[in-house]
Design a protein around this motif. Sequence first.
Motif, short mmCIF file in Angstrom:
data_model
loop_
_atom_site.label_atom_id
_atom_site.label_comp_id
_atom_site.label_asym_id
_atom_site.label_seq_id
_atom_site.Cartn_x
_atom_site.Cartn_y
_atom_site.Cartn_z
N LEU A 68 -20.34 18.55 16.51
CA LEU A 68 -19.23 17.64 16.23
C LEU A 68 -18.02 17.93 17.11
CD1 LEU A 68 -19.49 17.59 12.34
CD2 LEU A 68 -20.07 15.71 13.90
N LEU A 69 -17.67 19.19 17.25
CA LEU A 69 -16.50 19.56 18.07
C LEU A 69 -16.74 19.24 19.54
CD1 LEU A 69 -15.44 22.89 16.36
CD2 LEU A 69 -14.36 20.64 16.13
N ASP A 70 -17.95 19.53 20.04
CA ASP A 70 -18.28 19.20 21.43
C ASP A 70 -18.21 17.69 21.67
OD1 ASP A 70 -18.64 21.89 22.00
OD2 ASP A 70 -20.84 21.79 21.97
N ALA A 71 -18.75 16.94 20.74
CA ALA A 71 -18.73 15.48 20.87
C ALA A 71 -17.30 14.94 20.80
CB ALA A 71 -19.59 14.83 19.79
N ALA A 72 -16.48 15.51 19.94
CA ALA A 72 -15.08 15.07 19.84
C ALA A 72 -14.33 15.37 21.13
CB ALA A 72 -14.40 15.75 18.65
N ARG A 73 -14.55 16.56 21.70
CA ARG A 73 -13.90 16.90 22.97
C ARG A 73 -14.35 15.94 24.07
NH1 ARG A 73 -14.00 22.22 21.21
NH2 ARG A 73 -16.14 22.53 21.80
N GLU A 100 -12.47 9.02 26.93
CA GLU A 100 -11.82 7.78 26.52
C GLU A 100 -10.36 7.95 26.09
OE1 GLU A 100 -14.23 5.39 23.87
OE2 GLU A 100 -16.02 6.48 24.50
N GLY A 101 -9.89 9.18 26.02
CA GLY A 101 -8.50 9.41 25.63
C GLY A 101 -8.36 9.67 24.15
N ILE A 102 -7.20 10.22 23.79
CA ILE A 102 -6.93 10.60 22.40
C ILE A 102 -6.99 9.41 21.46
CG2 ILE A 102 -4.43 10.48 22.77
CD1 ILE A 102 -6.20 12.85 20.34
N GLU A 103 -6.63 8.23 21.96
CA GLU A 103 -6.62 7.03 21.11
C GLU A 103 -8.02 6.71 20.60
OE1 GLU A 103 -5.77 6.77 24.53
OE2 GLU A 103 -3.77 7.50 24.09
N ALA A 104 -9.04 7.09 21.36
CA ALA A 104 -10.42 6.76 20.97
C ALA A 104 -10.96 7.69 19.88
CB ALA A 104 -11.34 6.85 22.20
N LEU A 105 -10.27 8.81 19.65
CA LEU A 105 -10.77 9.77 18.67
C LEU A 105 -10.47 9.31 17.25
CD1 LEU A 105 -12.16 12.50 18.23
CD2 LEU A 105 -9.88 13.53 18.23
N SER A 106 -11.51 9.11 16.50
CA SER A 106 -11.40 8.81 15.07
C SER A 106 -12.65 9.37 14.41
CB SER A 106 -11.29 7.31 14.83
OG SER A 106 -12.52 6.68 15.14
N VAL A 116 -8.64 17.39 14.85
CA VAL A 116 -7.83 17.81 16.00
C VAL A 116 -7.49 19.30 15.88
CG1 VAL A 116 -5.56 17.55 17.09
CG2 VAL A 116 -6.89 15.52 16.46
N ALA A 117 -7.07 19.72 14.71
CA ALA A 117 -6.73 21.13 14.52
C ALA A 117 -7.94 22.03 14.74
CB ALA A 117 -6.14 21.35 13.13
N ALA A 118 -9.12 21.60 14.29
CA ALA A 118 -10.33 22.40 14.47
C ALA A 118 -10.68 22.55 15.95
CB ALA A 118 -11.50 21.77 13.72
N GLY A 157 -11.14 20.14 33.75
CA GLY A 157 -11.74 19.13 32.87
C GLY A 157 -12.19 19.68 31.54
N ARG A 158 -12.61 20.94 31.50
CA ARG A 158 -13.14 21.52 30.26
C ARG A 158 -12.09 21.54 29.16
NH1 ARG A 158 -13.58 27.30 28.96
NH2 ARG A 158 -14.75 27.35 27.04
N HIS A 159 -10.85 21.72 29.53
CA HIS A 159 -9.79 21.83 28.55
C HIS A 159 -8.98 20.54 28.40
CE1 HIS A 159 -10.50 26.13 28.24
NE2 HIS A 159 -10.61 26.13 29.55
N ALA A 160 -9.40 19.50 29.10
CA ALA A 160 -8.62 18.26 29.08
C ALA A 160 -8.43 17.73 27.66
CB ALA A 160 -9.30 17.19 29.95
N ALA A 161 -9.46 17.81 26.85
CA ALA A 161 -9.34 17.31 25.48
C ALA A 161 -8.31 18.12 24.70
CB ALA A 161 -10.69 17.37 24.78
N ALA A 162 -8.34 19.44 24.83
CA ALA A 162 -7.38 20.27 24.10
C ALA A 162 -5.97 19.96 24.54
CB ALA A 162 -7.70 21.75 24.30
N VAL A 163 -5.76 19.80 25.84
CA VAL A 163 -4.43 19.49 26.35
C VAL A 163 -3.95 18.15 25.79
CG1 VAL A 163 -3.08 18.99 28.42
CG2 VAL A 163 -4.70 20.89 28.42
N ALA A 164 -4.83 17.14 25.80
CA ALA A 164 -4.46 15.83 25.27
C ALA A 164 -4.17 15.91 23.79
CB ALA A 164 -5.57 14.81 25.54
N LEU A 165 -4.94 16.70 23.07
CA LEU A 165 -4.78 16.79 21.63
C LEU A 165 -3.49 17.49 21.23
CD1 LEU A 165 -8.46 17.56 20.68
CD2 LEU A 165 -7.22 15.44 20.26
#
Length: 192
Positions: free
Chosen positions: A20-25, A31-37, A63-65, A106-114
């Motif tokens: 789940l966490l890998d898929a969320a990242r 697709e950007g933070i807006e796509a995360l739900s 997001v916190a996880a 790129g690996r940390h892009a999701a964390a930075v956006a979050l």
Amino acid sequence: MPRISEPTVAEHRARQLRTLLDAARALVAEEGIEALSLAALARRVGVSRPGLYEYFRSKDDLVAAILEEELPRWAALVAASLDGPDGLAGKVGAYVRAQLEVMTDGRHAAAVALVEHALAEPARERIRDGHARLLRPLVTALAEGGVPEPELRAELIQGIVDAAAKLAQRRPGDSGAIVRAAVAQAVHGLGG
């Protein structure tokens, strides 16, 4: 009862959480933070939305996880980067370079956006704790170097890093110059 794919329920849950966490990242990176739900994540991994509630009660929890998982690794990389160089200028430069490397890969892009995501207070408090771990090696280096108000100065240096990371994302072709300028600004101010 759902089928488990590991020898124990605990191992199954740990693997499912990792998935789940890998898929969320990946979702945020693509697709950007807006796509995360929770609904988008459920679709992506083929889990029912109620099934996700076993892991996350809300988008804030998700997001916190993600950030709680990423921040210790990130902090370890930053701390290791300060072990090598001698002198305060070398340590500050290493901190800025390490942070920017992590924040722009790129690996940390999701964390930075979050990190930019508006979170409810309980989740923000959990992230602040992780952020403090990132700053701790720099605060220590500044204190050992005799810099007054090391916590304040560390936060200001982190502000330079944050601004440089945003600029590097907008101007990826200039990332080398941006890193050099950020290091010079953090180490020497406008005189360097």
